[in-house]
Each structure stands twice: as structure tokens, then as C-alpha cells.
Design an enzyme around this catalytic site. Structure first.
Site, PDB file in Angstrom:
ATOM      1  N   LYS A  39       0.839  -1.202   0.000  1.00 18.38           N
ATOM      2  CA  LYS A  39       0.000   0.000   0.000  1.00 18.38           C
ATOM      3  C   LYS A  39       0.873   1.251   0.000  1.00 18.38           C
ATOM      4  O   LYS A  39       1.498   1.595   1.002  1.00 18.38           O
ATOM      5  CB  LYS A  39      -0.905   0.040   1.241  1.00 18.38           C
ATOM      6  CG  LYS A  39      -1.956   1.129   1.105  1.00 18.38           C
ATOM      7  CD  LYS A  39      -2.408   1.705   2.407  1.00 18.38           C
ATOM      8  CE  LYS A  39      -1.719   2.977   2.799  1.00 18.38           C
ATOM      9  NZ  LYS A  39      -1.806   4.113   1.881  1.00 18.38           N
ATOM     10  N   GLU A  45       9.946   2.466  10.564  1.00 20.05           N
ATOM     11  CA  GLU A  45      10.914   3.548  10.355  1.00 20.05           C
ATOM     12  C   GLU A  45      10.119   4.837  10.351  1.00 20.05           C
ATOM     13  O   GLU A  45       9.205   4.999   9.532  1.00 20.05           O
ATOM     14  CB  GLU A  45      11.664   3.385   9.024  1.00 20.05           C
ATOM     15  CG  GLU A  45      12.791   2.374   9.069  1.00 20.05           C
ATOM     16  CD  GLU A  45      13.857   2.665  10.121  1.00 20.05           C
ATOM     17  OE1 GLU A  45      14.002   3.830  10.550  1.00 20.05           O
ATOM     18  OE2 GLU A  45      14.543   1.710  10.522  1.00 20.05           O
ATOM     19  N   CYS A  47      13.303  12.156   5.981  1.00 17.06           N
ATOM     20  CA  CYS A  47      13.349  11.766   7.393  1.00 17.06           C
ATOM     21  C   CYS A  47      14.735  12.023   7.967  1.00 17.06           C
ATOM     22  O   CYS A  47      14.893  12.199   9.166  1.00 17.06           O
ATOM     23  CB  CYS A  47      12.977  10.302   7.534  1.00 17.06           C
ATOM     24  SG  CYS A  47      13.900   9.265   6.407  1.00 17.06           S
ATOM     25  N   GLU A  56       9.139  17.242  14.628  1.00 15.41           N
ATOM     26  CA  GLU A  56       9.471  17.123  13.202  1.00 15.41           C
ATOM     27  C   GLU A  56       8.531  18.015  12.394  1.00 15.41           C
ATOM     28  O   GLU A  56       7.313  17.869  12.482  1.00 15.41           O
ATOM     29  CB  GLU A  56       9.317  15.672  12.741  1.00 15.41           C
ATOM     30  CG  GLU A  56       9.778  15.473  11.313  1.00 15.41           C
ATOM     31  CD  GLU A  56       9.563  14.049  10.808  1.00 15.41           C
ATOM     32  OE1 GLU A  56       8.466  13.507  11.004  1.00 15.41           O
ATOM     33  OE2 GLU A  56      10.503  13.494  10.205  1.00 15.41           O
TER      34      GLU A  56
HETATM   35  P1  NAD Z   1       2.043   8.848   7.469  1.00 16.69           P
HETATM   36  O1  NAD Z   1       2.333   8.221   8.778  1.00 16.69           O
HETATM   37  O2  NAD Z   1       0.972   9.858   7.387  1.00 16.69           O
HETATM   38  O3  NAD Z   1       1.675   7.726   6.393  1.00 16.69           O
HETATM   39  C1  NAD Z   1       2.538   6.647   6.099  1.00 16.69           C
HETATM   40  C2  NAD Z   1       1.726   5.517   5.499  1.00 16.69           C
HETATM   41  O4  NAD Z   1       0.850   4.991   6.503  1.00 16.69           O
HETATM   42  C3  NAD Z   1       0.835   5.951   4.340  1.00 16.69           C
HETATM   43  O5  NAD Z   1       0.826   4.947   3.359  1.00 16.69           O
HETATM   44  C4  NAD Z   1      -0.523   6.067   5.005  1.00 16.69           C
HETATM   45  O6  NAD Z   1      -1.600   5.926   4.100  1.00 16.69           O
HETATM   46  C5  NAD Z   1      -0.462   4.908   5.983  1.00 16.69           C
HETATM   47  N1  NAD Z   1      -1.430   4.995   7.090  1.00 16.69           N
HETATM   48  C6  NAD Z   1      -2.026   6.103   7.590  1.00 16.69           C
HETATM   49  N2  NAD Z   1      -2.880   5.752   8.586  1.00 16.69           N
HETATM   50  C7  NAD Z   1      -2.804   4.418   8.731  1.00 16.69           C
HETATM   51  C8  NAD Z   1      -3.432   3.466   9.589  1.00 16.69           C
HETATM   52  N3  NAD Z   1      -4.316   3.847  10.509  1.00 16.69           N
HETATM   53  N4  NAD Z   1      -3.112   2.164   9.455  1.00 16.69           N
HETATM   54  C9  NAD Z   1      -2.207   1.764   8.553  1.00 16.69           C
HETATM   55  N5  NAD Z   1      -1.597   2.608   7.692  1.00 16.69           N
HETATM   56  C10 NAD Z   1      -1.883   3.926   7.781  1.00 16.69           C
HETATM   57  O7  NAD Z   1       3.444   9.452   6.950  1.00 16.69           O
HETATM   58  P2  NAD Z   1       3.692  10.320   5.637  1.00 16.69           P
HETATM   59  O8  NAD Z   1       3.135  11.692   5.882  1.00 16.69           O
HETATM   60  O9  NAD Z   1       3.293   9.580   4.406  1.00 16.69           O
HETATM   61  O10 NAD Z   1       5.302  10.381   5.599  1.00 16.69           O
HETATM   62  C11 NAD Z   1       6.056  11.321   6.279  1.00 16.69           C
HETATM   63  C12 NAD Z   1       6.673  10.703   7.526  1.00 16.69           C
HETATM   64  O11 NAD Z   1       7.453   9.570   7.165  1.00 16.69           O
HETATM   65  C13 NAD Z   1       7.638  11.637   8.240  1.00 16.69           C
HETATM   66  O12 NAD Z   1       7.424  11.537   9.629  1.00 16.69           O
HETATM   67  C14 NAD Z   1       9.005  11.062   7.886  1.00 16.69           C
HETATM   68  O13 NAD Z   1      10.022  11.349   8.803  1.00 16.69           O
HETATM   69  C15 NAD Z   1       8.710   9.611   7.821  1.00 16.69           C
HETATM   70  N6  NAD Z   1       9.737   8.909   7.038  1.00 16.69           N
HETATM   71  C16 NAD Z   1      10.608   8.092   7.708  1.00 16.69           C
HETATM   72  C17 NAD Z   1      11.615   7.429   7.018  1.00 16.69           C
HETATM   73  C18 NAD Z   1      12.555   6.518   7.738  1.00 16.69           C
HETATM   74  O14 NAD Z   1      13.111   5.647   7.093  1.00 16.69           O
HETATM   75  N7  NAD Z   1      12.749   6.665   9.033  1.00 16.69           N
HETATM   76  C19 NAD Z   1      11.714   7.577   5.634  1.00 16.69           C
HETATM   77  C20 NAD Z   1      10.815   8.405   4.986  1.00 16.69           C
HETATM   78  C21 NAD Z   1       9.821   9.061   5.701  1.00 16.69           C
END
Ligand code: NAD
Length: 480
Positions: A173, A248, A282, A381
Site C-alpha cells: 500500500k 521507520e 526523514c 518534526e
Molecule cells: P504517514 O504516517 O501519514 O503515512 C505513512 C503511510 O501509513 C501511508 O501509506 C498512510 O496511508 C499509511 N497509514 C495512515 N494511517 C494508517 C493506519 N491507521 N493504518 C495503517 N496505515 C496507515 O506518513 P507520511 O506523511 O506519508 O510520511 C512522512 C513521515 O514519514 C515523516 O514523519 C518522515 O520522517 C517519515 N519517514 C521516515 C523514514 C525513515 O526511514 N525513518 C523515511 C521516509 C519518511
């Protein structure tokens, strides 16, 4: 007419009852396509297909898995310009950054293609006479892959490739904002000859599709990259359902600049790490911790460098920084810029909205000084082109400030002193440490991940990825 894109479930491209527009953040009048939005029933069908495909796929010869992954990697690399263009158009990274990320995805598939034939076990003598002990690795089962929007092709690649390489089946997904790269990658995987049910693309909402993955009894493991709040919620559900999981999440990565640093290197590390890819990494260096002797020179030089940057359409030649990904992320960035000012930090550059030829989410990179580490802009963040500068009296204080955070993904130090570089590498509470390099920017063949509130579970990438995508079996034999 807008192009329509379907999900790939149980070996077929399938429509869903809903679809969503994929909007270009550099030009909101440009709709890239309409992408299917799966229902919970679609997710269920995908999970059952992956479940059914697992026994046969998990027993395929490594050569079969190698050949498919290699084909995927080769096609991505051959089409990296086109895929990079799609990435820049849907996510807002600049074209060179988009092409670089697409190439990275190709290299990751080639790395894991080779890993398929490197699976090794161990054979040991037992402590009991006459008995052999064997330790082998087996695939985990059906892996649910949930990815964020900020690396639309590299993160899916670094989860899908090892999952398939080690013999798991996949339900994937992608984030709602970037279905384009996910769809293009899925087409490549299908074209490479993946058997029915082994790989499923389920585009849709996190609260529907992601939630279905996390709750379903036939999903054995969840690999998630995204924000801390979503990760926490997901972890609780995984534990309730006794699933293996890996998270992550966010970062608030410090870059320490010491008096003895080369000023040019420090400025490039800061500007690249904090602002490139619109600060939406990130691993972005969102906290710049600078010792007294170099502080003013460093702030002046960073400000001058920021003035030289071109903020414009991501695919336009010459753009250094593209737009913010969408209105909601832009609102978050602007709200933190206001919070910083209210907290008493000094906005020395940027932070204002910019108008360009087309309507988009353009924000001038913002630099705050006089930031205390207790301020929200230094602790939370922001995930945009916003960086803070905090003064430190000494190296020891700088290290203390660097570690004073709930996050622990990446950390950097700019110094010409071997003593400080060595001490920082040993004492930084981050999963990845950089010396005289931006905190963002990593290799694909070595472990990636953090500590503290940034990560949970085994590392991703390189051969360390097998810790998550396999499970260990210990077998005892008394030759009969
Ligand atoms: P997000 O948490 O909003 O979404 C991430 C994913 O989770 C999306 O596919 C979303 O649809 C899904 N999701 C949302 N609600 C859910 C639920 N209830 N159950 C299951 N899945 C659900 O994050 P984002 O805004 O897409 O990404 C930005 C974040 O990602 C930032 O905090 C960034 O630091 C982090 N990030 C971390 C890394 C790493 O490797 N540490 C790498 C890239 C991004």
C-alpha cells in the site's frame, strides 16, 4: 481525458469503486491521473491471494527469484529518466533528485536479486554427542508493506525487493499522495513475470487498506515507514494481533558544526541536508547546532547560499528546490514558522509563500536562529524546508544538545578534528552518523535505520534486511 490506473490484485488489474486524482504540487492544474482507491474488500482479496501464493513462491529456486528481481532492476535503470520525471511531477523533488531516486530503486532490486543466491545457514555440532544442529532462514509469509510519500519509488523498492528475494509474498500500500510511482513500479514487477498473487498493489487510504493489512490474521509481518503517530498506532495493533513488525519513522536530525569546521563544507552539508528535497526527508538536518566561534560566519554564509537557490517547478531545469508536497504539509510548515516566531526564535531568512508561473505549494526555505533546544521548532518534526540554529558553547554542549531529542535517526558533525569526529561517532545516539557529510544521503548496500523514537525493529537495506524478512529455524538431527 485523465488516465485511469487500477490496482493489481490476485494477478489482475482491477478497478475499485472509488478513485482519486494525483495532483502535481508544482502545478495544481496538472492532474497526473486518476488512481483506484481500494476498499477493505479489495485489501482482503489481495491478502488472500498473497496467502494462497506463498507456499509455491517460498519454495521457488533462488534462481527464479533472482531472474525476476534482476529484470525489475534492469528495467528501472533503463527507464530512470522517465520514472524520475514522473516522481518529480507527483512528489515535487527536482528532476535530478527524481532520476537519482529512480536509479537507487533499480540498484536496490539488483542488490536483492544477488542476495537470493547468498542465503546461507549454519551447521554446528550439538552439545549432545552424535547430533547435528542446523540453523536456516525461512521466509516469514505474507508481508504487508506500507510506505510514505516522500520517497515514492526508493522506499517501496527497499521493502518489496527483500520481501520477494527471501521468498515472501507481498501486499503493498503506497501513500495516497504518490500512487504514480507505485503503479509504474508494479507494472514493471508484473512485466518481469511475477506469478499470480505473489505481489499485489493495493492503493487506497491508510485508515482502510493499511488498517486491513495490520488487522488481518493472514498477514504475517508489517513493514512501515511513515510518521511517529501512525507508527505508534500501527504498533499497538500489530502487538494485539501478534504480528512481526518493523517501523521507520520521523527524525529531528542534528548537524553539529564546530569552530574548526571547514566553513564551505559545513554550509553545503547544512543547505543540502536541511533544504534539498524541500526538507522532506526523514534524515533532513533540521537542527543545526553551532559552536560560538563559527556561529555568526556560518549563519551569514548559509543565508547567502539560500539567496542563491532557485525555488520553482520541480521538473524545470535549474530548479534547486521544488514545491512542498501538498496544501496540508504546507499548512504544517507555515504553522511551525509562526510557532517559532511566537516562541522567540529569530526568522533570519525565508518562510514566505512564493508565486511561480503555475499555482503550486512554493515556500521560501526558512532559517531560524537564537533557537533553544526546548522550543517546539527544535523538538518536533516539521518535515519541510525549515531549519533551526542553536548555539553551543563547546563540543560537549553541542553533543549533549544533539542527543537531547526523542528521535535518533541520523546525526552529523562538521569538524577537521579526528578527536571530535571519533568521539561524536561513538557517542551520538543516532542510527546513522555522518562526518563532514549531510545527514541525508546514504548507500543502498548497508543498514538504514535509527534508534529511540525514530525506529523499531531490525534495520532495513543491505544484507541486514534479512533479519526482518526471514525467520530462523533450528533443526536437530540424530543420524538414524
Ligand atoms: P504517514 O504516517 O501519514 O503515512 C505513512 C503511510 O501509513 C501511508 O501509506 C498512510 O496511508 C499509511 N497509514 C495512515 N494511517 C494508517 C493506519 N491507521 N493504518 C495503517 N496505515 C496507515 O506518513 P507520511 O506523511 O506519508 O510520511 C512522512 C513521515 O514519514 C515523516 O514523519 C518522515 O520522517 C517519515 N519517514 C521516515 C523514514 C525513515 O526511514 N525513518 C523515511 C521516509 C519518511
Amino acid at each position: 481525458m485523465t488516465s485511469q490506473f487500477k490496482n493489481y490484485i490476485a494477478g489482475e488489474w482491477r478497478e475499485s469503486s472509488e478513485a482519486a486524482d494525483n495532483v502535481n504540487p508544482s502545478n495544481t492544474r496538472d492532474i497526473i491521473g486518476q488512481y483506484a482507491r481500494a476498499t477493505a474488500a479489495d485489501a482482503e482479496r489481495a491478502i488472500e491471494a498473497a496467502r494462497a501464493a506463498f507456499p509455491a513462491w517460498s519454495r521457488t529456486s533462488p534462481q527464479v527469484r533472482h531472474d525476476i528481481l534482476k529484470k525489475v532492476g534492469d528495467e528501472i535503470l533503463a527507464r530512470k529518466e522517465e520514472l524520475g520525471q514522473l516522481l518529480a511531477r507527483e512528489e515535487g523533488k527536482t528532476l535530478p533528485e527524481g532520476i537519482g531516486e529512480a536509479a537507487r530503486a533499480g540498484q536496490i532490486f539488483l542488490f536483492f536479486a544477488a542476495e537470493t543466491v547468498r542465503m546461507a545457514g549454519e551447521k554446528l555440532p550439538s552439545v549432545r554427542p552424535g547430533i547435528d544442529v542446523e540453523i536456516t532462514r525461512e521466509p516469514v509469509g505474507v508481508v504487508g508493506i506500507i510506505t510514505p510519500w516522500n520517497f515514492p519509488i526508493a522506499i517501496p523498492a527497499w521493502k518489496i525487493a527483500p520481501a520477494l528475494a527471501y521468498g515472501n509474498t507481498v501486499v503493498f500500500k503506497p501513500a495516497d499522495l504518490v500512487p504514480g510511482c507505485a503503479h509504474a513500479l508494479s507494472e514493471i514487477i508484473v512485466r518481469a513475470g511475477i506469478p499470480e498473487g505473489v505481489f499485489n498493489l493495493v492503493m487506497g487510504r491508510g485508515s482502510v487498506v493499511g488498517d486491513a493489512f495490520v488487522r488481518h490474521a493472514h498477514v504475517d509481518a508489517i513493514t512501515f515507514t511513515g510518521s511517529v503517530p501512525t507508527g505508534r498506532k500501527l504498533a499497538a495493533t500489530c502487538i494485539e494481533n501478534m504480528k512481526k513488525f518493523q517501523l521507520e519513522m520521523g527524525g529531528k536530525n542534528p548537524l553539529v558544526v564546530l569552530d574548526d569546521a571547514d566553513l564551505g563544507t559545513a554550509v553545503e552539508c547544512a543547505v543540502n541536508g536541511a533544504y534539498f528535497s524541500t526538507g522532506q526527508r526523514c534524515t533532513a538536518s533540521s537542527r543545526l547546532i553551532v559552536t560560538e566561534g563559527i556561529h555568526d560566519k556560518f549563519v551569514d554564509a548559509v543565508t547567502e547560499r539560500l539567496k542563491s537557490l532557485v525555488i520553482d517547478d520541480a521538473v524545470k531545469q535549474g530548479t534547486h528546490i521544488g514545491p512542498v508536497v501538498d496544501q496540508s504539509q504546507l499548512d504544517q510548515d507555515l504553522s511551525y514558522i509562526k510557532i517559532g516566531q511566537e516562541e522567540g526564535a529569530k526568522l533570519v531568512y525565508g518562510g514566505e509563500l512564493l508565486n511561480r508561473e503555475n499555482p503550486g505549494f512554493y515556500l521560501a526555505p526558512a532559517l531560524f536562529t537564537e533557537v533553544k533546544n526546548s522550543m517546539r521548532v527544535a523538538r518536533e518534526e516539521i518535515f519541510g524546508p525549515v531549519a533551526t540554529v542553536t548555539r553551543a558553547k563547546s563540543y560537549d554542549e553541542a553533543l549533549e544538545l544533539a542527543n537531547d531529542t526523542m528521535f535518533g535517526l541520523a546525526a552529523g558533525v562538521c569538524t577537521t578534528s579526528l578527536k571530535y569526529a571519533t568521539h561524536f561517532k561513538r557517542n551520538s545516539e543516532a542510527g546513522m552518523v555522518m562526518v563532514n557529510l549531510p545527514t541525508a544521503g546514504v548507500d543502498y548496500h548497508v543498514p538504514f535505520g535509527g534508534r529511540k523514537g525514530s525506529s523499531y525493529g531490525p534495520r532495513e537495506q543491505g544484507s541486514y534486511a534479512k533479519e526482518f524478512y526471514t525467520t530462523v529455524k533450528t533443526a536437530y538431527t540424530l543420524p538414524g
